[in-house]
Every structure is written in C-alpha cells, then in structure tokens.
Design an enzyme around this catalytic site. Structure first.
Site, PDB file in Angstrom:
ATOM      1  N   SER A 126       0.831  -1.209   0.000  1.00 27.02           N
ATOM      2  CA  SER A 126       0.000   0.000   0.000  1.00 27.02           C
ATOM      3  C   SER A 126       0.858   1.249   0.000  1.00 27.02           C
ATOM      4  CB  SER A 126      -0.886   0.008   1.253  1.00 27.02           C
ATOM      5  OG  SER A 126      -1.573   1.234   1.353  1.00 27.02           O
TER       6      SER A 126
ATOM      7  N   TYR B 283      -2.105  -0.642  10.015  1.00 34.25           N
ATOM      8  CA  TYR B 283      -2.045  -1.123   8.627  1.00 34.25           C
ATOM      9  C   TYR B 283      -0.861  -0.473   7.896  1.00 34.25           C
ATOM     10  CZ  TYR B 283      -3.660  -2.480   3.964  1.00 34.25           C
ATOM     11  OH  TYR B 283      -3.739  -3.023   2.711  1.00 34.25           O
TER      12      TYR B 283
END
Length: 315
Positions: A174, A234
């Site tokens: 990501s 995350y």
C-alpha cells in the site's frame, strides 16, 4: 481545478489506459509461461486475491489458490472452473501457523514440484473509512501482514523452480506504507533514514522497527513517537512489507543464473473489497491488474521496486 481534482483526473485517465492495455493479448514471444507454470496466491478465496487468481488462470498459468478456511477455497475454485478455467487448485493455508505452511510446502512439492510465482496477498485491516484509525488490533495486523508474508516468502523461496526467466514474488502492499510519502509518513527521521538506506537495510532493522511500534502501542506512547496518525497499524505493517521487499531483492540478487528470483511490491489502490468495508473507489479488476502484470513481466530483471497502476512509484 485544484490539485486533488487534477490528481484524481490523472488517475482515472491512467486506469482507462490500463483497461485498454488489458484487452491486448500477450504476444507469443512475451509469454514465458505455460500451464506448467505454477502460481501460488495467498488469501486467494476473495477480493483482490481471488481476482489475481482468476486473471492468472485466464492467462494460462496453473493457479493454486490458498485460504485459511479449506471449504471456502473449494467454493472459490468451483467458481473459476465454472468460468472455464481448468488448471486451478486450492489448499488450506494459514500464514500465521508454521505447521500449516510446512504442510502446504510438502503438498506443493509432492504434487507440483514447486512453484514459479508467489503472490503474497493474504492480509488483514481493521480500519474502515478514510480517517478511521485503530491500534487495538496492531499485533494481529503486524503478525499477519508483515511476519506472515515473511514466513511464506522464506518457505516458498526453497521451492522456487530453477528458470532462465526467474521466479517471481509479488507483495500486495500500500501507498500508506511509503517511507517518504507526503501523507501518513513516519516522522522519526532517524528511522526513516535507516529504512531508506538499502545498502545497510537488514531484517533486524525492519523487525526492530515493528517491535518498537508494538511496544509503544502497548505503552500508549505511539502517538508521540511519529508513527502515521491514520490507518496506523495497517500503514506500519505495509511499511515493513515495502522495506522487506527491498531487502530481499538485494539478498536474492546474489543468486546464480537460473536461480534468480525477482521480488516487487505494489499498491492496488483503495479497492472495493471486504478489507475496505466495500468503501473503495477502485474495482477488483483494476486492483488486481498491476499484481498480475508484475507476475507475468516478460524477460526483464525488475526487482526491489514498488508499483501502482503499472508504474514505478517511490517507496
């Protein structure tokens, strides 16, 4: 038009270009793979993992889709088989369980002799919505997204088939885990420098960073230590995956000819899947595309890079 609108327009234009590129079949001279080529996709039973499995199978690769729940995996390959894809199989795999990884490795070796492509897709996220944050699940997120990916990579490297085209490892990551991103980056400059320096980067440095983060989450001091303030757990897990990708690329580059393994990571975007609470802006087809493209790159020794929308981006 503001910067945000221009950026959105550029991205939409790029996605349109890619959807056009996807309609152009690979030329014969580009196709280094065949049905003898084995691709393993972790967390392949839904979302991006399922779509990567579908697209690779559609390109004629033999796909082994793994899932924590064996029965869900069986249902997933039924869907692919009903879509006319014959060379698909599934197997139970929990990337947090070393005995599960060992069992899978044995089965893979016995039935397929190894693999050519590994897509590390399995991951968890407990942050929903664009500003939501969560650190109560930090240990689970780091263990799965980083340590699970690492365990799986180490196990599968042993089983990569020798090939003049090189083995391929694709880590689904990501942009939230960029070391020097304008948004959401870590503010600790010393740590940023350590993670940016590929020459001195080591597993100990990466493991040390995530361990320090988890300790600070437990202490309640993480907010003042310069960690990302949104999607914290995350983002840190994907920061570790990105750093690990670069570290492994350097380590694997020392392998001899026919033993080469190329490893890259990519950001699929904010995809409409269960992982984002279906709040994403990108379709699963678009989200899977760059991962499939990296897995099938014709004879090009691209390694240790980070991509989005089929373009290299900065870590």
């Amino acid at each position: 038009m503001g910067h945000k609108e221009k950026s959105k327009e550029r991205k939409e234009k790029r996605l349109q270009e890619i959807s056009l590129l996807r309609t152009i079949p690979y030329a014969d001279h580009q196709r280094w793979w065949s049905k003898e080529t084995i691709a393993v996709i972790t967390g392949g039973n839904r979302g991006i993992g399922f779509e990567i499995s579908r697209q690779l199978a559609d390109h004629g690769v033999t796909v082994i889709l793994t899932s924590r729940d064996a029965s869900v995996g069986v249902e997933s390959i039924k869907v692919l088989q009903e879509g006319g894809m014959e060379h698909v199989a599934c197997h139970q795999l929990d990337i947090l369980d070393s005995s599960s990884i060992n069992q899978f490795s044995e089965w893979l070796k016995e039935n397929y002799g190894g693999l050519d492509i590994l897509v590390n897709n399995a991951g968890v996220n407990f942050n929903h919505g664009s500003h939501h944050n969560s650190v109560e699940n930090a240990r689970n997120v780091i263990e799965t997204n980083y340590f699970g990916t690492k365990s799986m990579t180490e196990a599968m490297i042993q089983l990569m088939k020798p090939s003049s085209h090189g083995g391929r490892i694709v880590n689904v990551s990501s942009r939230l885990g960029r070391i020097n991103g304008k948004r959401n980056r870590i503010e600790n400059e010393a740590l940023r420098e350590q993670l940016s320096d590929v020459e001195s980067l080591s597993e100990e440095v990466i493991d040390g960073a995530v361990s320090a983060f988890l300790q600070q989450v437990e202490d309640g001091t993480w907010t003042s230590e310069g960690w990302p303030q949104t999607f914290t757990d995350y983002s840190v897990s994907k920061l570790a995956v990105n750093a690990y990708t670069r570290f492994m690329a350097k380590k694997l580059s020392e392998r001899g000819e026919d033993q080469k393994i190329y490893i890259n990571s990519y950001c699929p975007g904010w995809v409409k899947t269960a992982l984002t609470g279906y709040a994403g802006s990108v379709t699963v087809e678009e989200g899977a595309d760059t991962g499939v493209w990296l897995a099938l790159l014709p004879d090009q020794a691209i390694t240790g890079k980070f991509f989005a929308e089929r373009r290299e981006i900065n870590f």
